[in-house]
Design a protein around this motif. Structure first.
Motif, PDB file in Angstrom:
ATOM      1  N   LEU A   1       0.897  -1.210   0.085  1.00 25.12           N
ATOM      2  CA  LEU A   1      -0.044  -0.022  -0.042  1.00 25.12           C
ATOM      3  C   LEU A   1       0.835   1.133   0.005  1.00 25.12           C
ATOM      4  CD1 LEU A   1      -2.822   1.488   0.386  1.00 25.12           C
ATOM      5  CD2 LEU A   1      -2.422   1.171   2.652  1.00 25.12           C
ATOM      6  N   ARG A   2       0.706   2.149  -0.786  1.00 31.32           N
ATOM      7  CA  ARG A   2       1.424   3.203  -0.989  1.00 31.32           C
ATOM      8  C   ARG A   2       0.870   4.499  -0.782  1.00 31.32           C
ATOM      9  NH1 ARG A   2       6.456   1.617  -0.768  1.00 31.32           N
ATOM     10  NH2 ARG A   2       7.051  -0.273  -2.127  1.00 31.32           N
ATOM     11  N   ARG A   3      -0.544   4.703  -1.097  1.00 29.21           N
ATOM     12  CA  ARG A   3      -1.118   5.998  -1.106  1.00 29.21           C
ATOM     13  C   ARG A   3      -2.617   5.741  -0.769  1.00 29.21           C
ATOM     14  NH1 ARG A   3       0.666   7.995  -5.010  1.00 29.21           N
ATOM     15  NH2 ARG A   3      -1.114   7.371  -6.633  1.00 29.21           N
ATOM     16  N   ILE A   4      -3.335   6.596   0.034  1.00 32.90           N
ATOM     17  CA  ILE A   4      -4.788   6.506   0.378  1.00 32.90           C
ATOM     18  C   ILE A   4      -5.183   8.056   0.323  1.00 32.90           C
ATOM     19  CG2 ILE A   4      -6.734   6.201   2.077  1.00 32.90           C
ATOM     20  CD1 ILE A   4      -4.768   4.387   3.514  1.00 32.90           C
ATOM     21  N   THR A   5      -6.264   8.130  -0.750  1.00 32.23           N
ATOM     22  CA  THR A   5      -6.803   9.282  -0.764  1.00 32.23           C
ATOM     23  C   THR A   5      -8.332   9.362  -0.623  1.00 32.23           C
ATOM     24  OG1 THR A   5      -5.308   9.678  -2.771  1.00 32.23           O
ATOM     25  CG2 THR A   5      -7.152  11.081  -2.638  1.00 32.23           C
TER      26      THR A   5
END
Length: 373
Positions: free
Chosen positions: A161-165
């Motif tokens: 997991l790299r990014r949550i928006t």
């Protein structure tokens, strides 16, 4: 079976908790008496109390309103009662102590847990002094969509997991202008989404945050327009949450970007339609699209009552909500510093401790409605 005492008869108590309780009690008792159906809800209607008495003659359907907490104590057995504490967050510790003095021990506290870390410490001190069991309203953490996102992260099938928006657009300008019930936009929608991202990606530090005012003509409500924050998670992912309380449209969405794909979720935006959607797109593979019912507040209240009946330990869930308050407090410091053109002061509690990894948080799938984004 457990009785209910609603303390605080504003929007949360009357328009959110009470209708869900009525629905859950009806569902539990349908076709049989409560005892035979195994319901955790006592058949008697909930009692309600507010610090500000209702106008003369005004009634709340389905609720027996009492004038004092002492009257509530006389009508209820505290050991078999769940108190829904729906007062403003700045008044929680004092009211909690008053109720504890009357013998009540089981509480479901409305979000956010407190306005800042000091308020949470006060609540924790009352809890420990009186041996209370405290749960916090966290429907987003009981959502079917959130559960499926947890499983996606834990499975590792999309890689790291790299990014949550997160986008949370909610038109509420009229309420902001007429009923100043929250100090900033950080206190409205973000208590839900911050809890979700802490569960999905672990703890971290706020690196940037801003807010704006809500306005119409010459009328201005400071800090109640938008709220944005960036959170750098210790495990390596980055979260960006944008909440807009003056938006012309509704949206509650969350996007998780992985090394090998993306998961995009849309939560029900209101009680009018309780369906959520999830699209998972692995790189190089067909997209997976699901549509399903998601009634998270129902699931949250039902699970909490069952937890009280089973003597569940709510300590870990309480501490996660305390971490949510720490993140929001740090975000407010960053936003204030950005507004003044200065560097943010160091947060009183540095980095937020890491939440349990997602693979340790997977529980049985429930129907619930959460709205991240």
């Amino acid at each position: 079976m457990l009785h209910t005492l609603l303390v605080g008869l504003g929007r949360s108590g009357r328009e959110l908790h009470l209708p869900v309780l009525r629905r859950l009690r009806q569902d539990a008792g349908a076709g049989s008496d409560h005892a035979a159906s195994g319901s955790v809800f006592a058949p008697a209607p909930p009692l309600g109390y507010d610090l500000v008495p209702l106008p003369d003659g005004q009634q709340v359907p389905g609720l027996t309103v009492v004038a004092t907490l002492a009257q509530a104590r006389a009508a209820l057995d505290p050991k078999h009662t769940v108190v829904h504490l729906c007062t403003p967050p700045g008044q929680r510790a004092e009211v909690l102590r008053d109720l504890a003095e009357l013998g009540f021990t089981q509480f479901l506290v409305e979000k956010p847990l407190g306005v800042d870390g000091a308020a949470v410490d006060d609540i924790r001190a009352v809890r420990d002094a009186y041996g209370l069991r405290l749960a916090v309203v966290a429907p987003w953490l009981h959502s079917t969509l959130t559960e499926r996102l947890r499983r996606t992260v834990a499975s590792g099938r999309l890689g790291q997991l790299r990014r949550i928006t997160v986008h949370q657009r909610k038109p509420r300008l009229r309420r902001s202008l007429s009923t100043p019930s929250h100090p900033t936009a950080f206190d409205v929608e973000l208590p839900h989404s911050v809890g979700v991202v802490l569960q999905l990606a672990g703890g971290g530090q706020v690196t940037d945050a801003t807010w704006s005012d809500a306005s119409s003509g010459e009328r201005v409500v400071p800090k109640m327009g938008t709220a944005e924050l960036t959170l750098a998670h210790t495990a390596g992912a980055t979260t960006r949450i944008v909440s807009d309380l003056v938006a012309p449209v509704r949206e509650r969405s969350i996007v998780l970007d992985f090394d090998a794909g993306r998961a995009e979720g849309h939560y029900p935006i209101s009680g009018d339609d309780n369906y959520a959607q999830l699209r998972v797109t692995p790189i190089g593979l067909p997209e997976e699209h699901e549509v399903f019912q998601d009634d998270a507040l129902d699931a949250c209240l039902l699970d909490t009552y069952r937890g009280f009946a089973a003597h569940t330990d709510f300590t870990a869930a309480f501490e996660l909500q305390a971490q949510v308050v720490e993140v929001l407090e740090s975000a407010k410091q960053h936003a204030a510093a950005a507004e003044q053109g200065t560097a943010a002061a160091p947060a009183g509690r540095a980095a937020v401790p890491a939440a349990r990894p997602a693979d340790e948080q997977v529980t049985s799938e429930k129907n619930g409605s959460i709205h991240v984004g």
